[in-house]
Design an enzyme around this catalytic site. Sequence first.
Site, PDB file in Angstrom:
ATOM      1  N   LYS A 118       0.857  -1.193   0.000  1.00 40.10           N
ATOM      2  CA  LYS A 118       0.000   0.000   0.000  1.00 40.10           C
ATOM      3  C   LYS A 118       0.894   1.244   0.000  1.00 40.10           C
ATOM      4  O   LYS A 118       1.394   1.657   1.044  1.00 40.10           O
ATOM      5  CB  LYS A 118      -0.923  -0.001   1.215  1.00 40.10           C
ATOM      6  N   CYS A 412      28.218  33.565  19.129  1.00 40.38           N
ATOM      7  CA  CYS A 412      29.159  34.700  19.110  1.00 40.38           C
ATOM      8  C   CYS A 412      28.567  35.987  19.673  1.00 40.38           C
ATOM      9  O   CYS A 412      29.299  36.958  19.879  1.00 40.38           O
ATOM     10  CB  CYS A 412      29.673  34.938  17.694  1.00 40.38           C
TER      11      CYS A 412
END
Length: 674
Positions: A118, A412
Amino acid sequence: MTLEEARRRVNELRDLIRYHNYLYYVLDAPEISDAEYDRLLRELKELEERFPELKSPDSPTEQVGARPLEATFRPVRHPTRMYSLDNAFSLDEVRAFEERIERALGRKGPFLYTVERKVDGLSVNLYYEEGILVFGATRGDGETGEEVTQNLLTIPTIPRRLTGVPDRLEVRGEVYMPIEAFLRLNQELEEAGERIFKNPRNAAAGSLRQKDPRVTARRGLRATFYALGLGLEETGLKSQHDLLLWLRERGFPVEHGFTRALGAEGVEEVYQAWLKERRKLPFEADGVVVKLDDLALWRELGYTARTPRFALAYKFPAEEKETRLLSVAFQVGRTGRITPVGVLEPVFIEGSEVSRVTLHNESFIEELDVRIGDWVLVHKAGGVIPEVLRVLKERRTGEEKPIIWPENCPECGHALIKEGKVHRCPNPLCPAKRFEAIRHYASRKAMDIQGLGEKLIEKLLEKGLVRDVADLYRLKKEDLVNLERMGEKSAENLLRQIEESKGRGLERLLYALGLPGVGEVLARNLALRFGHMDRLLEAGLEDLLEVEGVGELTARAILNTLKDPEFRDLVRRLKEAGVEMEAKEREGEALKGLTFVITGELSRPREEVKALLRRLGAKVTDSVSRKTSFLVVGENPGSKLEKARALGVPTLSEEELYRLIEERTGKDPRALTA
């Protein structure tokens, strides 16, 4: 010219003109000039005037103008109803299904069934009159669907014309998106900050409903067919097994694994075997379809208001688990894109523990309305990537907290910028961006710099010895020997690995540089198309769109990167360091100048054969045209074979292909690897 000769030429011309109409109006990719097209059309008109008995209402000469480029999705009524299937979730329910059949027929089983995988996609109905495709439509409510003919015709395996079929015929099947295409599409959408698809089925449905068929064509949809509506009686077929073979013989793609099984116990054997193989398939399969093989019994049993009494969907167990979202971490990728990652209470799904899940981008979070503390339903998209399916809002307590995006880079501290729905760190010195870029560049599938692990990359960045990947080629022994746990021998080995990486070739370099949306396959295709980095740097949008596997979103993202001054400077420095910028020479160029198309099932994986052909210098395409040198025909070929015959394209069996390779290379092709 005799009437029979004229008939053959007229049919050939009609097929050619329809094919070039398709390329021009649907794919916007013409292969011939307007003058050549006009010559074909003029020849067809002259033959139809000379032999009026050959005129046909479906001839290109009878059509006014071209098909509209935009799909319309108008409602269309199916000639016969499309039914749903009842579901079963256990062997006991399959046994109960067989018992219902026994009672209805008044006889004892076991009965013979045809069992099919299926495929999890979108149901469609193709309607043909006198062998000509009139329309294709979605299932809709079973009575009325949406017409999607233009978009269906972008799937190359769907036949437009049939022979040896009833005058009026409905062919039912499933349109689906292979897992590889699904993952690639979602990567493109995620990079662009757009809404992603939750699963391949949704992706297939969304792609089939694109207004521009050219977008659909680039999505990589596939189809499989398994049933007839109108016209079934006229075929004289006796069994579902024979029906599938009949479809295949007429050029329809049919899922290759179908088999017969005796009784509920036989069905269970097939089910269990296929359940184990489920994750090896290139598409999503959510169960098996069980149908009585004898079509005469279908007529006896008939239908309920909603479902056939002779068929059943035996569903695979759902691999979905409930868990809590504990927190959200924000990761910085090598391009600076910020990706939210959900931290979950650990849960076991499909053989592994899942404790983290991507939340993709802001669009995904907004659409899902997910909050920290929520209970969520998690699965593995495509059987691979953990993903949140939905939020269990009914379990909210009021203590859940919204997800707040950071204003600054978590690595940062630089202020983030927002491009559409994508948050990005613009800092070229961001250590996270640098780390991820170098780690990816050195990875095994990229430049394969063995010994350059994560801890060493961190040390190199920390000491300021490298800023980016080009700096790796400036490292000296004295730079390395003073690093912690880095002796003279280790330093020499690493420098040797870095030196060897210079010769990996363009394909590996493109993957290593992390161009947006470019994985291993796309890197190879780009290298094959352009051959040298300099030519790629000069490429335009249309050039990139010609590359197999490149959609418009990816093409634009690649183009932006190629034009970026920082990227071009990085390439310049790599070139100065001696990194090879050219595609590696393919063995002997034995098949240079030849174009191959493959249809049917081969003894080796198709992608492996394609890669081998490309390595030997050949071009491999997905559609047959007059430019095709050979069509390689495997088991159960599709409609490409019929098109090749119409165009006069030579065919080769798999064995004949290998003999050709052996003649050109002097080597056994089975010993050659891609």
